[in-house]
Motif scaffolding. Structure first.
Motif, PDB file in Angstrom:
ATOM      1  N   LEU A   8       0.878  -1.016   0.165  1.00  0.00           N
ATOM      2  CA  LEU A   8       0.084   0.038  -0.001  1.00  0.00           C
ATOM      3  C   LEU A   8       0.795   1.260  -0.001  1.00  0.00           C
ATOM      4  O   LEU A   8       1.739   1.493   0.895  1.00  0.00           O
ATOM      5  N   ALA A   9       0.665   2.128  -0.851  1.00  0.00           N
ATOM      6  CA  ALA A   9       1.492   3.548  -0.822  1.00  0.00           C
ATOM      7  C   ALA A   9       0.540   4.588  -1.011  1.00  0.00           C
ATOM      8  O   ALA A   9      -0.598   4.570  -1.821  1.00  0.00           O
ATOM      9  N   VAL A  10       0.723   5.512  -0.361  1.00  0.00           N
ATOM     10  CA  VAL A  10       0.183   6.773  -0.503  1.00  0.00           C
ATOM     11  C   VAL A  10       1.037   7.817  -0.557  1.00  0.00           C
ATOM     12  O   VAL A  10       2.167   8.164  -0.100  1.00  0.00           O
ATOM     13  N   ASN A  11       0.559   8.942  -1.330  1.00  0.00           N
ATOM     14  CA  ASN A  11       1.256  10.015  -1.577  1.00  0.00           C
ATOM     15  C   ASN A  11       0.353  11.221  -1.576  1.00  0.00           C
ATOM     16  O   ASN A  11      -0.730  11.433  -1.589  1.00  0.00           O
ATOM     17  N   THR A  12       1.202  12.252  -1.109  1.00  0.00           N
ATOM     18  CA  THR A  12       0.304  13.932  -1.045  1.00  0.00           C
ATOM     19  C   THR A  12       1.223  14.652  -1.820  1.00  0.00           C
ATOM     20  O   THR A  12       2.161  14.709  -1.860  1.00  0.00           O
ATOM     21  N   LEU A  13       0.491  15.635  -2.464  1.00  0.00           N
ATOM     22  CA  LEU A  13       1.186  16.724  -3.103  1.00  0.00           C
ATOM     23  C   LEU A  13       2.157  17.692  -2.051  1.00  0.00           C
ATOM     24  O   LEU A  13       3.335  17.896  -2.407  1.00  0.00           O
ATOM     25  N   GLU A  14       1.830  17.622  -0.677  1.00  0.00           N
ATOM     26  CA  GLU A  14       2.469  18.288   0.187  1.00  0.00           C
ATOM     27  C   GLU A  14       3.730  17.580   0.386  1.00  0.00           C
ATOM     28  O   GLU A  14       4.969  18.123   0.584  1.00  0.00           O
ATOM     29  N   TYR A  15       3.831  16.067   0.255  1.00  0.00           N
ATOM     30  CA  TYR A  15       5.062  15.371   0.474  1.00  0.00           C
ATOM     31  C   TYR A  15       5.967  15.773  -0.755  1.00  0.00           C
ATOM     32  O   TYR A  15       7.169  15.854  -0.503  1.00  0.00           O
ATOM     33  N   LEU A  16       5.522  15.652  -2.021  1.00  0.00           N
ATOM     34  CA  LEU A  16       6.385  15.882  -3.283  1.00  0.00           C
ATOM     35  C   LEU A  16       6.807  17.023  -2.945  1.00  0.00           C
ATOM     36  O   LEU A  16       7.884  17.227  -3.474  1.00  0.00           O
ATOM     37  N   GLU A  17       6.244  18.182  -2.480  1.00  0.00           N
ATOM     38  CA  GLU A  17       6.744  19.634  -2.762  1.00  0.00           C
ATOM     39  C   GLU A  17       7.510  19.759  -1.307  1.00  0.00           C
ATOM     40  O   GLU A  17       8.481  20.581  -1.458  1.00  0.00           O
ATOM     41  N   SER A  18       7.691  18.951  -0.435  1.00  0.00           N
ATOM     42  CA  SER A  18       8.707  18.979   0.634  1.00  0.00           C
ATOM     43  C   SER A  18      10.030  18.286   0.165  1.00  0.00           C
ATOM     44  O   SER A  18      11.026  18.631   0.958  1.00  0.00           O
ATOM     45  N   GLU A  19      10.068  17.693  -0.636  1.00  0.00           N
ATOM     46  CA  GLU A  19      11.309  16.980  -1.052  1.00  0.00           C
ATOM     47  C   GLU A  19      12.366  18.254  -1.668  1.00  0.00           C
ATOM     48  O   GLU A  19      11.896  19.202  -2.144  1.00  0.00           O
ATOM     49  N   ASP A  20      13.579  17.674  -1.645  1.00  0.00           N
ATOM     50  CA  ASP A  20      14.494  18.912  -2.181  1.00  0.00           C
ATOM     51  C   ASP A  20      14.254  19.341  -3.622  1.00  0.00           C
ATOM     52  O   ASP A  20      14.459  20.486  -3.978  1.00  0.00           O
TER      53      ASP A  20
END
Length: 126
Positions: free
Chosen positions: A9-21
């Motif tokens: 099971l994998a979940v992602n959020t735009l917030e997580y993507l935007e927090s990456e370098d």
């Protein structure tokens, strides 16, 4: 996976993507391997995967497995567990090591999402 004997099971959020370098791109946005949240090492899905592996010779086949996965996600989605923003979430099933992954992702996305979300998903590589 290709032999239908493990679940992840994998979940992602735009917030997580935007927090990456790096700035998020459409490619990592839709690839579960790049996502920030997943089931843990001792999760129920890991235990279920062990059982699937131990019994893979007696399973009814890939089509049944994928249909069951899509049905399970649809049931979880319709349960209301995701709250009032459920219709903003794009749901799809993927397979990690198969040339047909995109077809499975596309067909499951069309089944599990509104026409608008499904259309946006289908256009992810364009």
């Amino acid at each position: 996976d290709r032999y239908c004997c493990s679940l992840f099971l994998a979940v992602n959020t735009l917030e997580y993507l935007e927090s990456e370098d790096e700035a998020p791109d459409d490619e990592c946005k839709w690839h579960p391997d790049e996502w920030g949240y997943s089931d843990g090492h001792d999760s129920e899905l890991v235990k279920l995967s062990k059982t699937l592996w131990e019994n893979h010779a007696t399973l009814p086949g890939e089509a049944f497995f994928f249909s069951a996965m899509i049905s399970a996600v649809a049931q979880v989605k319709s349960s209301g567990i995701f709250g009032e923003r459920t219709e903003e979430i794009t749901f799809f099933i993927s397979i990690s090591d198969d040339e047909d992954a995109e077809n499975l992702e596309d067909s499951s996305a069309m089944t599990l999402n509104s026409p608008e979300l499904a259309a946006a998903f289908l256009n992810r590589n364009r």
